[in-house]
Write a protein that holds these residues in place. Structure first.
Motif, PDB file in Angstrom:
ATOM      1  N   UNK A 246       0.817  -1.217   0.000  1.00 31.23           N
ATOM      2  CA  UNK A 246       0.000   0.000   0.000  1.00 31.23           C
ATOM      3  C   UNK A 246       0.846   1.260   0.000  1.00 31.23           C
ATOM      4  N   UNK A 247       1.974   1.228   0.672  1.00 30.38           N
ATOM      5  CA  UNK A 247       2.836   2.409   0.697  1.00 30.38           C
ATOM      6  C   UNK A 247       3.346   2.727  -0.711  1.00 30.38           C
ATOM      7  N   UNK A 248       3.788   1.683  -1.426  1.00 29.27           N
ATOM      8  CA  UNK A 248       4.296   1.911  -2.784  1.00 29.27           C
ATOM      9  C   UNK A 248       3.168   2.394  -3.698  1.00 29.27           C
ATOM     10  N   UNK A 249       2.032   1.745  -3.598  1.00 26.50           N
ATOM     11  CA  UNK A 249       0.896   2.099  -4.445  1.00 26.50           C
ATOM     12  C   UNK A 249       0.468   3.543  -4.206  1.00 26.50           C
ATOM     13  N   UNK A 250       0.409   3.942  -2.930  1.00 25.01           N
ATOM     14  CA  UNK A 250      -0.033   5.299  -2.607  1.00 25.01           C
ATOM     15  C   UNK A 250       0.948   6.349  -3.118  1.00 25.01           C
ATOM     16  N   UNK A 251       2.232   6.058  -2.996  1.00 24.09           N
ATOM     17  CA  UNK A 251       3.252   7.034  -3.372  1.00 24.09           C
ATOM     18  C   UNK A 251       3.499   7.094  -4.884  1.00 24.09           C
ATOM     19  N   UNK A 252       3.474   5.932  -5.541  1.00 19.65           N
ATOM     20  CA  UNK A 252       4.087   5.866  -6.867  1.00 19.65           C
ATOM     21  C   UNK A 252       3.173   5.320  -7.970  1.00 19.65           C
ATOM     22  N   UNK A 253       1.871   5.297  -7.752  1.00 18.60           N
ATOM     23  CA  UNK A 253       0.966   4.819  -8.803  1.00 18.60           C
ATOM     24  C   UNK A 253      -0.225   5.755  -8.947  1.00 18.60           C
ATOM     25  N   UNK A 254      -0.909   5.633 -10.072  1.00 20.50           N
ATOM     26  CA  UNK A 254      -2.125   6.402 -10.351  1.00 20.50           C
ATOM     27  C   UNK A 254      -3.242   5.428 -10.711  1.00 20.50           C
ATOM     28  N   UNK A 321       4.105  -3.009  -9.682  1.00 22.45           N
ATOM     29  CA  UNK A 321       3.846  -1.855  -8.817  1.00 22.45           C
ATOM     30  C   UNK A 321       2.839  -2.199  -7.731  1.00 22.45           C
ATOM     31  N   UNK A 322       1.907  -3.083  -8.040  1.00 20.01           N
ATOM     32  CA  UNK A 322       0.878  -3.472  -7.079  1.00 20.01           C
ATOM     33  C   UNK A 322       1.492  -4.113  -5.837  1.00 20.01           C
ATOM     34  N   UNK A 323       2.569  -4.877  -6.029  1.00 24.45           N
ATOM     35  CA  UNK A 323       3.192  -5.567  -4.891  1.00 24.45           C
ATOM     36  C   UNK A 323       4.513  -4.907  -4.465  1.00 24.45           C
ATOM     37  N   UNK A 530      12.666   2.262  -7.568  1.00 25.92           N
ATOM     38  CA  UNK A 530      12.554   2.023  -6.118  1.00 25.92           C
ATOM     39  C   UNK A 530      11.689   3.100  -5.475  1.00 25.92           C
ATOM     40  N   UNK A 531      11.828   4.325  -5.963  1.00 26.83           N
ATOM     41  CA  UNK A 531      11.018   5.441  -5.457  1.00 26.83           C
ATOM     42  C   UNK A 531      10.218   6.059  -6.602  1.00 26.83           C
ATOM     43  N   UNK A 532       9.582   5.214  -7.355  1.00 27.87           N
ATOM     44  CA  UNK A 532       8.794   5.703  -8.480  1.00 27.87           C
ATOM     45  C   UNK A 532       9.691   6.104  -9.640  1.00 27.87           C
ATOM     46  N   UNK A 533       9.729   7.404  -9.941  1.00 27.39           N
ATOM     47  CA  UNK A 533      10.582   7.925 -11.022  1.00 27.39           C
ATOM     48  C   UNK A 533      10.305   7.240 -12.359  1.00 27.39           C
ATOM     49  N   UNK A 534       9.064   6.909 -12.609  1.00 23.28           N
ATOM     50  CA  UNK A 534       8.713   6.336 -13.907  1.00 23.28           C
ATOM     51  C   UNK A 534       8.711   7.455 -14.952  1.00 23.28           C
ATOM     52  N   UNK A 539       5.218  10.736 -13.533  1.00 18.85           N
ATOM     53  CA  UNK A 539       6.337  10.157 -12.799  1.00 18.85           C
ATOM     54  C   UNK A 539       5.959   8.911 -12.025  1.00 18.85           C
ATOM     55  N   UNK A 540       4.724   8.415 -12.267  1.00 21.48           N
ATOM     56  CA  UNK A 540       4.218   7.258 -11.532  1.00 21.48           C
ATOM     57  C   UNK A 540       3.795   6.151 -12.492  1.00 21.48           C
TER      58      UNK A 540
END
Length: 708
Positions: A246-254, A321-323, A530-534, A539-540
């Motif tokens: 959830x932390x990754x999803x919240x920070x780095x996905x749309x 990204x989900x996991x 690792x910290x998004x930067x897509x 950027x997500x």
């Protein structure tokens, strides 16, 4: 060896073929003759080994059937009756015919036809684009392989190389999804096997038991074209069982909330009905994938080859990204690392030279275009073909041949042999091979630049592709710098040597060392997201893309932005059913009840090498894999000659009765030459596009099988 001339010299080479491995090679030359080739032992991917196709590359250079001189047709089209002519006569004939066509119908009556028979930056896919863009010819959109995958990947994660293929050594759970690595990505497979020995679990998702599937820890075999349902069901399990990072999803996905809502109904039970995979197996797959970091997915180009294939790739590309798999070195997904290579496609292709309003013809629908079935204001009156063999590679083969037989179609083919396509040419031009031309080879499967030395002269009067276009440009009076550059000057201009990825690398370095790893991290530390930067607009990672429009990536259409497909796309990943299957088209399946898959061959690279007896022995004569249940119903026994057919055409092959394919599925590999067989597999293939990127649908076809 007292005579210096008798010394065997070694030069840097690069495999020019359409393969993700792009092997760094060594050419061994004596007295101006290529004696042998070997893999570069210093290259971290190639590691001294070459595949069965390339290991005796010198035999291809000196094959007795090789084209050595320009030829003109003196018999009926397709009869292979040609007469030797001079280069001056060949070029004058081409220019005279073209100028007459331009005067009468305009330059749009001319169509270039090429693909990745050579992957060189100078002599490959895009090597003639600047010439034809300057000419004002109709643009060729080339979507044989991977272009729908590119559209899906770019929409979801942007132009990222993703997981370094070498970093798979650090993964603990590896999914090879629709890729027969043993036959088509051998050097990456060695890395995966090393990871397996260190304890990684290898899962292969493929609709038949390929060579790769047989070496995996777990083979999951969905029905053809149902991978999207499998991926959506994995999402369902991951979300419903709260295996989400959830932390990754919240920070780095749309778009997570919308994705979760869509996945709610995509239960394993729902997917089991579609894919044929038990619901419990789907649950286990999703759980193990989500809970065994680092987890890596290798996406194969075969995943796109059904109507819903690109949406399936969007779903699969969303899983890491989900996991939170991208957090880890060796975690995430791998598609084409080429996105981080600093190639200057605008310089190579010169799209600025394309006249406004220039139309586009897709190579998958070449037969339709040549027969007037495609609405074109200016009919195609001439084609020039290089680096491809559409008579075997394009679908609806019978239409392609009918079009090539038009007496009013002026056809030029540059090739190494009188291929199936060249046999219909009016003018054939002898093309140089790998060791006979300087180039850098585009690498779409790893993070290395690869240099190829010109170390021998072409035999007879063969010329490199770029030299052919230089000579044509001079006759036509083209004054742009591109058409005057030597091959070396092209390389100076075709790569952005000033980019951060090329720090410490220039053309002189490449000539000295043969290869160079791009400065994009190492296999032991690269975790680009690792910290998004897509490299997306936000950027997500884009689970959801609002307002998305269909498109084909620029390099596959001469960098032309005109007449992009442009249809509205679903904002979210989804399962999209095949057009031709027993479940989706019962009326058609009543006549043609078998799904056919046409993967790449082990002994050929597309249609290259399929005219060489030694490679045919490796690959075997043209065959059809069929399950015992389906064979029994048709009185077919192993080794019998069968006919495979539908309304589009037919081909023949030897039956291989095997449980490597499930009932209802047959398999015939791609690349065999029509002039050596009774038809080839693309005789039955549809030229309809997939759901994105004008992708092919080579695995979305129904057929019947009968004894000959």
């Amino acid at each position: 060896m007292n005579d210096v001339a008798d010394v065997i010299e070694t030069f840097h080479g690069g495999c020019p073929h359409d393969c993700p491995d792009t092997c760094s090679m060594q050419f061994h030359v004596k007295n101006g003759e290529l004696m042998s080739v070997s893999g570069n032992p210093d290259h971290p991917m190639t590691r001294g080994g070459l595949c069965v196709k390339l290991k005796d590359y010198e035999k291809r250079h000196y094959h007795p059937n090789r084209l050595l001189y320009p030829m003109k047709r003196v018999g009926p089209k397709g009869s292979k009756q040609f007469q030797q002519i001079t280069w001056d006569e060949a070029l004058d004939t081409i220019v005279d015919r073209w100028q007459a066509l331009i005067k009468e119908d305009g330059p749009r009556s001319i169509l270039p036809v090429s693909y990745l028979g050579n992957q060189g930056l100078v002599h490959g896919l895009n090597g003639g684009d600047a010439f034809f863009n300057r000419l004002g010819a109709t643009v060729c959109e080339r979507t044989f392989c991977g272009e729908g995958s590119c559209t899906a990947w770019l929409l979801t994660v942007g132009p990222t190389a993703g997981v370094d293929p070498e970093s798979f050594i650090h993964a603990n759970f590896i999914v090879i999804w629709a890729c027969n690595s043993v036959s088509t990505n051998l050097h990456h497979w060695h890395i995966i096997k090393e990871a397996q020995k260190r304890g990684a679990k290898i899962v292969v998702v493929d609709s038949f038991a390929s060579k790769t599937a047989k070496e995996a820890d777990w083979h999951i075999a969905p029905k053809p074209g149902t991978d999207g349902a499998l991926a959506m069901a994995m999402m369902n399990v991951i979300i419903e069982e709260d295996l989400v990072d959830h932390d990754y999803v919240e920070r780095y996905t749309v778009g997570y909330a919308e994705l979760a809502e869509r996945a709610k109904t995509c239960t394993p039970e729902w997917a089991a009905e579609i894919t044929g995979i038990p619901a419990d197996e789907i649950r286990l797959f999703a759980r193990e994938y989500a809970s065994t970091p680092p987890a890596a997915i290798r996406i194969g180009v075969a995943l796109e080859r059904s109507y819903g294939g690109s949406q399936a790739i969007r779903a699969v590309t969303s899983l890491p990204a989900l996991i939170g798999a991208w957090r880890h070195v060796g975690g995430g997904a791998l598609q084409f690392p080429v996105w981080e290579h600093p190639y200057r496609f605008d310089v190579i292709c010169r799209p600025d030279l394309i006249p406004e309003g220039t139309p586009v013809v897709n190579i998958l629908q070449l037969g339709r275009a040549l027969l007037g079935e495609t609405p074109l204001e200016t009919p195609i009156k001439s084609i020039m073909v290089w680096n491809t063999n559409p008579v075997t590679q394009s679908p609806e083969t019978d239409k392609v041949i009918e079009g090539l037989q038009r007496e009013d179609l002026f056809t030029i083919v540059a090739d190494h042999f009188i291929s199936d396509t060249a046999s219909y040419a009016d003018i054939i031009l002898p093309a140089a091979m790998g060791a006979e031309q300087e180039d850098m080879i585009l690498s779409w499967g790893h993070l290395y630049l690869t240099y190829n030395t010109k170390c021998i002269e072409p035999p007879g009067e063969a010329l490199p592709n770029n030299e052919i276009f230089r000579r044509l440009a001079k006759r036509l009076g083209f004054e742009e710098d591109n058409f005057k550059w030597s091959d070396g000057e092209c390389l100076e201009n075709y790569v952005d040597w000033s980019s951060p990825a090329c720090k410490g690398i220039d053309l002189n370095y490449m000539r000295e060392h043969g290869f160079a790893r791009l400065n994009v991290g190492t296999k032991d530390d690269r975790a680009p997201h690792r910290q998004g930067n897509f490299p997306t607009p936000t950027g997500k990672c884009m689970f959801m893309v609002e307002g998305a429009k269909n498109f084909v990536a620029g390099p596959f259409r001469q960098m032309y932005e005109g007449f992009q497909p442009g249809e509205d796309l679903d904002p979210l990943p989804a399962y999209v059913a095949s057009r031709e299957s027993a479940d989706t088209n019962a009326m058609l399946a009543a006549r043609f009840p078998l799904n056919i898959i046409s993967p790449k061959s082990h002994g050929f690279i597309n249609s290259s090498y399929a005219n060489m007896e030694s490679k045919i022995r490796v690959q075997g004569e043209q065959y059809l894999m069929i399950n015992p249940v389906d064979a029994l119903a048709r009185d077919v026994q192993d080794g019998m000659v069968v006919k495979v057919f539908n309304d589009r055409g037919a081909f023949e092959g030897l039956a291989r009765v095997t449980t490597d394919v499930n009932p209802g599925i047959v398999v015939a590999t791609l690349g065999y030459w029509r002039q050596l067989n009774n038809g080839t597999v693309n005789c039955i293939s549809s030229a309809e596009y997939g759901d994105m990127g004008h992708s092919n649908t080579f695995s979305d076809n129904l057929v019947e099988v009968a004894l000959v």
